[in-house]
Design an enzyme around this catalytic site. Structure first.
Site, short mmCIF file in Angstrom:
data_model
loop_
_atom_site.label_atom_id
_atom_site.label_comp_id
_atom_site.label_asym_id
_atom_site.label_seq_id
_atom_site.Cartn_x
_atom_site.Cartn_y
_atom_site.Cartn_z
N LYS A 195 5.73 25.51 44.33
CA LYS A 195 5.78 26.51 43.26
C LYS A 195 4.80 27.64 43.55
CE LYS A 195 3.65 27.29 39.33
NZ LYS A 195 3.64 28.78 39.32
N GLY A 248 -6.21 26.81 43.20
CA GLY A 248 -6.30 27.68 42.02
C GLY A 248 -7.60 27.44 41.29
N SER A 249 -7.56 27.62 39.98
CA SER A 249 -8.79 27.52 39.19
C SER A 249 -9.20 26.06 38.97
CB SER A 249 -8.57 28.20 37.84
OG SER A 249 -7.52 27.57 37.15
N GLU A 251 -10.21 24.89 36.26
CA GLU A 251 -9.65 24.52 34.96
C GLU A 251 -8.27 23.88 35.12
OE1 GLU A 251 -9.08 28.12 32.82
OE2 GLU A 251 -8.14 27.12 31.11
N GLY A 253 -7.10 22.72 37.93
CA GLY A 253 -7.32 21.54 38.77
C GLY A 253 -7.51 20.30 37.91
N CYS A 304 -11.28 32.60 47.23
CA CYS A 304 -12.00 31.46 46.66
C CYS A 304 -13.38 31.31 47.28
CB CYS A 304 -11.18 30.19 46.78
SG CYS A 304 -10.57 29.89 48.43
P1 NAP Z 1 -4.39 29.26 37.99
O1 NAP Z 1 -3.89 29.29 36.61
O2 NAP Z 1 -5.28 28.16 38.41
O3 NAP Z 1 -3.10 29.36 38.95
C1 NAP Z 1 -2.90 28.70 40.18
C2 NAP Z 1 -1.53 28.04 40.20
O4 NAP Z 1 -1.49 26.96 39.26
C3 NAP Z 1 -0.39 28.96 39.80
O5 NAP Z 1 0.75 28.65 40.56
C4 NAP Z 1 -0.21 28.60 38.35
O6 NAP Z 1 1.02 28.96 37.81
C5 NAP Z 1 -0.39 27.11 38.40
N1 NAP Z 1 -0.68 26.52 37.08
C6 NAP Z 1 -1.23 27.11 36.00
N2 NAP Z 1 -1.32 26.24 34.97
C7 NAP Z 1 -0.80 25.07 35.41
C8 NAP Z 1 -0.60 23.79 34.81
N3 NAP Z 1 -0.94 23.55 33.54
N4 NAP Z 1 -0.05 22.82 35.55
C9 NAP Z 1 0.30 23.04 36.83
N5 NAP Z 1 0.15 24.23 37.45
C10 NAP Z 1 -0.40 25.24 36.75
O7 NAP Z 1 -5.13 30.61 38.30
P2 NAP Z 1 -4.91 32.03 37.57
O8 NAP Z 1 -4.66 31.86 36.12
O9 NAP Z 1 -3.90 32.74 38.35
O10 NAP Z 1 -6.34 32.70 37.80
C11 NAP Z 1 -7.40 32.39 36.92
C12 NAP Z 1 -8.67 32.16 37.69
O11 NAP Z 1 -8.50 31.11 38.62
C13 NAP Z 1 -9.11 33.33 38.57
O12 NAP Z 1 -9.80 34.30 37.86
C14 NAP Z 1 -9.95 32.64 39.59
O13 NAP Z 1 -11.25 32.45 39.09
C15 NAP Z 1 -9.29 31.31 39.76
N6 NAP Z 1 -8.43 31.28 40.96
C16 NAP Z 1 -8.91 30.66 42.05
C17 NAP Z 1 -8.14 30.65 43.20
C18 NAP Z 1 -8.62 29.97 44.43
O14 NAP Z 1 -8.12 30.24 45.52
N7 NAP Z 1 -9.55 29.04 44.34
C19 NAP Z 1 -6.90 31.26 43.25
C20 NAP Z 1 -6.42 31.87 42.09
C21 NAP Z 1 -7.21 31.87 40.96
P3 NAP Z 1 1.11 30.41 37.12
O15 NAP Z 1 1.13 31.36 38.24
O16 NAP Z 1 2.37 30.41 36.36
O17 NAP Z 1 -0.10 30.54 36.24
#
Ligand code: NAP
Ligand code: MG
Length: 499
Positions: A195, A248-249, A251, A253, A304
């Protein structure tokens, strides 16, 4: 329905791709979502809609998991020899290169990064990852073991593919994140449901077409764009998924770990970071300034492992901050597809508000803006490269991942490496860190003291396919890339035979 925005600098092939219907790849077929729903995807440089994409949810994920299960258990993928598997994975890399211009344009348009960085970074690095992992397909081995149990035995281990893997990826490097996930899974012989992030589904979908062209059997790779809580949540909770791999985040995770508990599927996580950049007074200042600037401003800080906390010795603190501020002032901020752009927008309105919100919190808490500090323009989601000084450990800008071009600069006046390291390690995260010095002894000692999955000396980091990355502490579980990254996708089985 709003008309789609067609950027004037997009070439013929990318324009043709954008004009196609964007469906889900399930079992080798491109299909609409069962619900019939689609969602809009944007150009973060203008905020305008560039495509509509089928919106997969739990029902589509279920079909994709069935297809992946069938490809795995039914043997379609298992019957492909390791050498042939390696050849197909290598072919994906060739196809990425053959379509590099189109992919780079799509990436720049959908993610906002500069066309040059997509062309010179994301696309070749993605191809590298497939090539690196293609080589591993024929080198997955076990061990023969010496057994002390009385009797006569032959005992050995084999590494087997873990099975059906769910992969959930972010938007900061959409194609590269897909490559990091898919390449090792394919090399190991797994089947996949991927996804992409809702903000950036396009290059993953184009990659899906190339994967088909490379001859990967139907159902081995399934790609289902959709939203996190629905499509992503369904992957994490699905009882027939053997492993979920997420970037990803922190949170999200945590949400994934809980959802995975149902069938106790395996979990690997690559989460946030707040990585320190530690500059000693003997460092080569021009190298350290350029490196620290790159560490935080590369990819608009949406990395990240970004070097978001600078610790410079008091003797060189002003020179570091002035030098990075000068670099920041020279960075050309603009649309990813505009000539000469060096730094693009952040990904979305949400991220724009989040990043500028953090800058405001820093200022309110007493930090000083030494460069940037605000939004740029009023179209698209641009933030100026920003440096905050006078930041202290309890401030949110120092503690939390901002995921934007914002550096917190702090100093130390100390020669005790343990104390310096303690300050740098004062974070819930432990993804990366770097040390800048010409003193070999300090370099080695600090490399050991930094509690993080990756340490750079006179370089903040590298995304070489051979170099494992991952987190200590709350930055994640497991290591991606390198041999370690391959091992995320295998199970060890030991076999003992009484002779
Ligand atoms: P995110 O919500 O953690 O998104 C990462 C992935 O997880 C996306 O594909 C997202 O789908 C999916 N996701 C979201 N909620 C989920 C759930 N409940 N169950 C399963 N999968 C889920 O990150 P974001 O909202 O795009 O960004 C928020 C913050 O996360 C950023 O400001 C940054 O601090 C952090 N982040 C970190 C990284 C990294 O490489 N470590 C990358 C991105 C973001 P959707 O796209 O539909 O939300
Ligand atoms: Mg999200």
């Amino acid at each position: 329905m709003n008309a789609l925005f067609v950027h004037p600098r997009i070439g013929r092939k990318a324009t043709a791709f954008l004009a196609r219907e964007h469906k889900l790849l399930i079992g080798g077929k491109w299909v609409p979502a069962l619900s019939g729903r689609t969602f809009e995807t944007y150009d973060p440089g203008t905020g305008r809609i560039i495509a509509r994409v089928a919106e997969g949810d739990a029902a589509d994920i279920d079909l994709a998991v069935q297809a992946a299960r069938q490809a795995f258990d039914g043997g379609a993928w298992g019957r492909v020899s390791p050498s042939e598997r390696g050849r197909m994975i290598w072919k994906i890399a060739d196809l990425l290169e053959q379509n590099a211009d189109e992919l780079a344009e799509l990436e720049a348009l959908n993610n906002g990064k500069s066309l040059a960085s997509a062309k010179n970074g994301d696309i070749p690095l993605s191809a590298d990852m497939f090539r690196y992992m293609a080589g591993w397909a024929t080198k997955i081995t076990g061990e023969t073991l010496s057994i002390s149990t009385p009797g006569s035995y032959h005992a050995f281990t084999v590494r087997e593919p873990i099975g059906v893997v769910g992969q959930i990826i972010p938007w900061n490097a959409p194609l590269l994140m897909a490559a990091w996930k898919l390449a090792p899974a394919l090399a190991a012989g797994c089947t996949v449901v991927l996804k992409p992030a809702e903000q950036t589904p396009l290059t993953a979908l184009r990659l899906g077409e190339l994967i088909q062209e490379a001859g990967i059997p139907d159902g081995v790779v399934n790609i289902v764009p959709g939203f996190g809580p629905t499509a992503g949540g369904a992957i994490a909770a699905h009882p027939d998924v053997d492993k979920v791999v997420f970037t990803g985040s922190s949170e999200v995770g945590r949400i994934i770990v809980k959802a995975a508990a149902g069938n106790l599927k395996k979990v690997s996580l690559e989460l946030g970071g707040k990585s320190p950049v530690i500059v000693f007074p003997d460092a080569d200042m021009s190298v350290a300034v350029a490196g620290a600037s790159q560490a935080i401003f590369n990819n608009t800080g949406q990395v990240c492992s970004a070097g978001s906390r600078l610790f410079a010795h008091k003797k060189v603190f002003d020179r570091m901050v002035d030098g990075i501020a000068q670099e920041a002032g020279k960075i050309r901020v603009g649309h990813g597809l505009s000539e000469g752009t060096q730094m693009g927008p952040v990904i979305s309105q949400v991220q724009l508000e989040r990043v500028t919100g953090y800058i405001d919190q820093g200022k309110a808490a007493g930090a000083t803006v030494a460069a940037g500090g605000s939004r740029v323009g009023n179209e698209g989601y641009f933030v100026a490269p920003t440096i905050l000084t006078g930041t202290t450990p309890e401030m949110s800008v120092v503690r939390e991942e901002i995921f934007g071009p914002v550096l917190c600069a702090m100093s130390f006046d100390d020669d005790d490496l343990d104390r310096i390291a303690r300050q740098a390690n004062e974070s819930i995260y432990g993804l990366a860190g770097s040390v800048w010095t010409r003193d070999l002894s300090i370099a080695h000692k600090m490399a050991r003291r930094i509690r993080a999955g990756r340490v750079g000396v006179n370089i903040h980091g590298s995304i070489d396919a051979a170099l494992p990355t991952g987190g200590f502490k709350q930055s994640g579980w497991g290591r991606e890339k390198g041999h370690e990254g391959l091992n995320l996708y295998t199970e060890v089985k030991s076999v003992i035979m009484s002779l």
